[in-house]
Design a protein around this motif. Structure first.
Motif, PDB file in Angstrom:
ATOM      1  N   ILE A   1       1.043  -1.350   0.173  1.00 42.25           N
ATOM      2  CA  ILE A   1      -0.237   0.063  -0.301  1.00 42.25           C
ATOM      3  C   ILE A   1       0.622   1.072   0.194  1.00 42.25           C
ATOM      4  N   VAL A   2       0.836   2.104  -1.235  1.00 42.37           N
ATOM      5  CA  VAL A   2       1.612   3.223  -1.256  1.00 42.37           C
ATOM      6  C   VAL A   2       0.452   4.852  -0.392  1.00 42.37           C
ATOM      7  N   VAL A   3       0.620   5.219   0.849  1.00 39.79           N
ATOM      8  CA  VAL A   3       0.350   6.516   1.308  1.00 39.79           C
ATOM      9  C   VAL A   3       1.097   7.313   0.413  1.00 39.79           C
ATOM     10  N   GLY A   4       0.438   8.062  -0.067  1.00 45.84           N
ATOM     11  CA  GLY A   4       0.918   9.453  -0.872  1.00 45.84           C
ATOM     12  C   GLY A   4      -0.198  10.023  -2.354  1.00 45.84           C
ATOM     13  N   GLY A   5       1.237  10.603  -2.953  1.00 48.62           N
ATOM     14  CA  GLY A   5       0.119  11.108  -4.358  1.00 48.62           C
ATOM     15  C   GLY A   5       0.761  10.010  -5.485  1.00 48.62           C
ATOM     16  N   ASP A   6       0.734  10.302  -6.492  1.00 42.49           N
ATOM     17  CA  ASP A   6       0.714   9.369  -8.080  1.00 42.49           C
ATOM     18  C   ASP A   6       2.181   9.633  -7.632  1.00 42.49           C
TER      19      ASP A   6
ATOM     20  N   HIS B   1      -1.895  15.459  -4.780  1.00 38.59           N
ATOM     21  CA  HIS B   1      -3.145  16.250  -5.652  1.00 38.59           C
ATOM     22  C   HIS B   1      -3.801  15.258  -6.504  1.00 38.59           C
ATOM     23  N   LEU B   2      -3.682  15.147  -7.798  1.00 40.76           N
ATOM     24  CA  LEU B   2      -5.124  14.474  -8.762  1.00 40.76           C
ATOM     25  C   LEU B   2      -5.341  13.260  -7.953  1.00 40.76           C
ATOM     26  N   GLY B   3      -4.383  12.159  -7.585  1.00 40.52           N
ATOM     27  CA  GLY B   3      -4.695  10.672  -7.780  1.00 40.52           C
ATOM     28  C   GLY B   3      -5.081  10.279  -8.525  1.00 40.52           C
ATOM     29  N   PHE B   4      -4.912   9.958  -9.723  1.00 39.36           N
ATOM     30  CA  PHE B   4      -5.343   9.377 -10.155  1.00 39.36           C
ATOM     31  C   PHE B   4      -5.336   7.558  -9.872  1.00 39.36           C
ATOM     32  N   LEU B   5      -3.676   7.540  -9.448  1.00 41.33           N
ATOM     33  CA  LEU B   5      -3.999   6.565  -9.000  1.00 41.33           C
ATOM     34  C   LEU B   5      -3.354   5.987  -7.754  1.00 41.33           C
ATOM     35  N   THR B   6      -3.717   6.695  -6.832  1.00 45.32           N
ATOM     36  CA  THR B   6      -3.994   6.459  -5.433  1.00 45.32           C
ATOM     37  C   THR B   6      -5.068   6.714  -5.361  1.00 45.32           C
ATOM     38  N   ASP B   7      -6.190   6.178  -5.650  1.00 45.62           N
ATOM     39  CA  ASP B   7      -7.751   6.345  -5.350  1.00 45.62           C
ATOM     40  C   ASP B   7      -7.981   6.582  -4.133  1.00 45.62           C
ATOM     41  N   ILE B   8      -7.973   5.424  -3.232  1.00 43.94           N
ATOM     42  CA  ILE B   8      -8.824   5.960  -1.603  1.00 43.94           C
ATOM     43  C   ILE B   8      -8.113   7.276  -1.035  1.00 43.94           C
ATOM     44  N   LEU B   9      -9.162   8.008  -0.550  1.00 47.78           N
ATOM     45  CA  LEU B   9      -9.443   9.246   0.339  1.00 47.78           C
ATOM     46  C   LEU B   9      -9.009   8.865   1.598  1.00 47.78           C
ATOM     47  N   PRO B  10      -8.706   9.644   2.492  1.00 46.88           N
ATOM     48  CA  PRO B  10      -7.792   9.464   3.814  1.00 46.88           C
ATOM     49  C   PRO B  10      -8.843   9.483   4.521  1.00 46.88           C
ATOM     50  N   SER B  11      -9.704   9.418   4.777  1.00 41.47           N
ATOM     51  CA  SER B  11     -11.596   9.345   5.465  1.00 41.47           C
ATOM     52  C   SER B  11     -11.925   7.882   5.291  1.00 41.47           C
ATOM     53  N   GLU B  12     -11.305   7.718   4.027  1.00 42.51           N
ATOM     54  CA  GLU B  12     -11.946   6.229   3.734  1.00 42.51           C
ATOM     55  C   GLU B  12     -11.045   4.585   3.976  1.00 42.51           C
ATOM     56  N   ILE B  13     -10.225   5.223   4.436  1.00 44.95           N
ATOM     57  CA  ILE B  13      -9.516   4.324   4.789  1.00 44.95           C
ATOM     58  C   ILE B  13      -9.321   2.799   5.519  1.00 44.95           C
ATOM     59  N   GLU B  14     -10.556   3.157   6.312  1.00 43.57           N
ATOM     60  CA  GLU B  14     -10.463   2.193   6.952  1.00 43.57           C
ATOM     61  C   GLU B  14     -12.078   1.176   5.988  1.00 43.57           C
ATOM     62  N   SER B  15     -13.447   1.646   5.712  1.00 39.51           N
ATOM     63  CA  SER B  15     -13.512   1.193   4.540  1.00 39.51           C
ATOM     64  C   SER B  15     -13.855   0.334   3.673  1.00 39.51           C
ATOM     65  N   ARG B  16     -12.483   1.284   2.252  1.00 37.54           N
ATOM     66  CA  ARG B  16     -11.910   0.582   1.746  1.00 37.54           C
ATOM     67  C   ARG B  16     -11.145  -0.050   2.056  1.00 37.54           C
ATOM     68  N   VAL B  17     -10.237  -0.143   2.434  1.00 36.48           N
ATOM     69  CA  VAL B  17      -8.690  -0.681   2.693  1.00 36.48           C
ATOM     70  C   VAL B  17      -9.142  -2.238   2.962  1.00 36.48           C
ATOM     71  N   GLY B  18     -10.891  -2.087   3.893  1.00 34.55           N
ATOM     72  CA  GLY B  18     -11.416  -3.993   4.754  1.00 34.55           C
ATOM     73  C   GLY B  18     -11.617  -3.920   3.395  1.00 34.55           C
ATOM     74  N   GLN B  19     -12.047  -3.553   2.363  1.00 37.04           N
ATOM     75  CA  GLN B  19     -12.975  -4.475   1.151  1.00 37.04           C
ATOM     76  C   GLN B  19     -12.092  -4.951   0.648  1.00 37.04           C
TER      77      GLN B  19
END
Length: 301
Positions: A74-79, A103-121
């Motif tokens: 898992i990469v935490v940062g920008g593209d 910034h844009l995040g075309f490749l890093t598409d999980i928002l910080p507020s979604e970490i637990e829900s989306r990484v959990g999926q």
């Protein structure tokens, strides 16, 4: 080489990569570590940031070691952070997931507020997989290879620190295409078509396309336009300028200084990046969100 994970596979050994200079990325990284420990995952931290989180007591590893031992990175940062990781991890066929702290995040598409829900999926086996190809660069001076590199987004020929245009000749699959005077040339993958190539007037290409686009930078002619070629093409650029020492750069990294008669060879890398997304990922929705495209009336996406 490990086989790609099936949809039901659950990841247990997880590597984490982040930008050490970003406090926001480190904040999300701590949140992610606590969440992964709660899911009984083994966490391995990038050796370049282990010193920023000494209280976590984690084992450290290089990106290459993560590629050999992890089920997921898992990469935490920008593209840009993901681009750097991709150039190393693609050869190991390890899945890569991005959390956007850039910034844009075309490749890093999980928002910080979604970490637990989306990484959990994703940990529960709910995700889609994309294979993104990279480019290999080789620079020859006579019979000697003087430099090289790889790129997920693009390889760019630039005039460097000079205000003068550069002269070069372009060959594709052994066929002469043109001689050009310009500020340079962008050779982009579909992944990079929404990055620098887009700013240069190139087309947006869907990530599934097996193609490259060549985008001239300020050419000294009105008829020079972006050119889309097959992904398996071999591109060669012969430097013919004498007054300027141009640069060639991979994904915006420090470039290789060129001189007259150098030959740049570019072709598809044999290994692909295995990029994964949580459920519901949509390339066109990402374009609407990141590029400001109009939505349908009443549609907030």
């Amino acid at each position: 080489m490990r086989s790609p994970p099936v949809a039901q596979e659950k990841f247990r050994n997880i590597g984490l990569i982040a930008r050490s200079e970003s406090e926001q990325a480190l904040y999300s990284l701590r949140q992610l570590i606590h969440f992964l420990h709660g899911r009984d995952c083994t966490v391995i931290l990038d050796k370049h940031i282990i010193g920023n989180l000494p209280e976590m007591g984690l084992q450290a590893a290089s990106a290459s070691q993560m590629g050999e031992s992890c089920d997921l990175v898992i990469v935490v940062g920008g593209d840009g952070s993901l681009l750097g990781a991709a150039r190393t991890l693609s050869r190991y066929n390890v899945p890569v997931l991005g959390v956007n702290r850039g910034h844009l995040g075309f490749l890093t598409d999980i928002l910080p507020s979604e970490i637990e829900s989306r990484v959990g999926q994703v940990l529960d086996g709910e995700y889609s997989t994309e294979k993104r190809f990279l480019l290999d660069l080789e620079v020859r001076r006579g019979k000697t290879v003087v430099g090289g590199g790889s790129a997920l987004n693009d390889i760019v020929l630039l005039s460097g620190d000079s205000v003068h245009m550069i002269d070069f000749e372009l060959m594709i699959d052994g066929h002469f295409v043109y001689g050009q005077r310009s500020d340079g040339l962008i050779i982009s993958t579909p992944t990079g078509s929404t990055a620098y190539a887009l700013s240069g007037g190139g087309p947006i290409m869907h990530p599934k396309l097996d193609a490259m686009v060549l985008v001239p930078l300020n050419p000294h002619t009105l008829t020079s336009r972006p050119l889309v070629v097959a992904g398996d093409s071999e591109i060669k650029i012969h430097i013919t300028t004498e007054k300027v020492r141009p640069l060639v750069s991979c994904d915006g990294t420090e470039g290789i200084r060129l001189q007259v008669d150098d030959v740049i060879a570019i072709r598809k890398k044999p290994h692909r990046l295995q990029l994964i997304h949580p459920p519901g990922h949509d390339f066109y929705q990402a374009c609407r969100s990141k590029l400001g495209w109009s939505s349908r009336p009443g549609d907030g996406s």
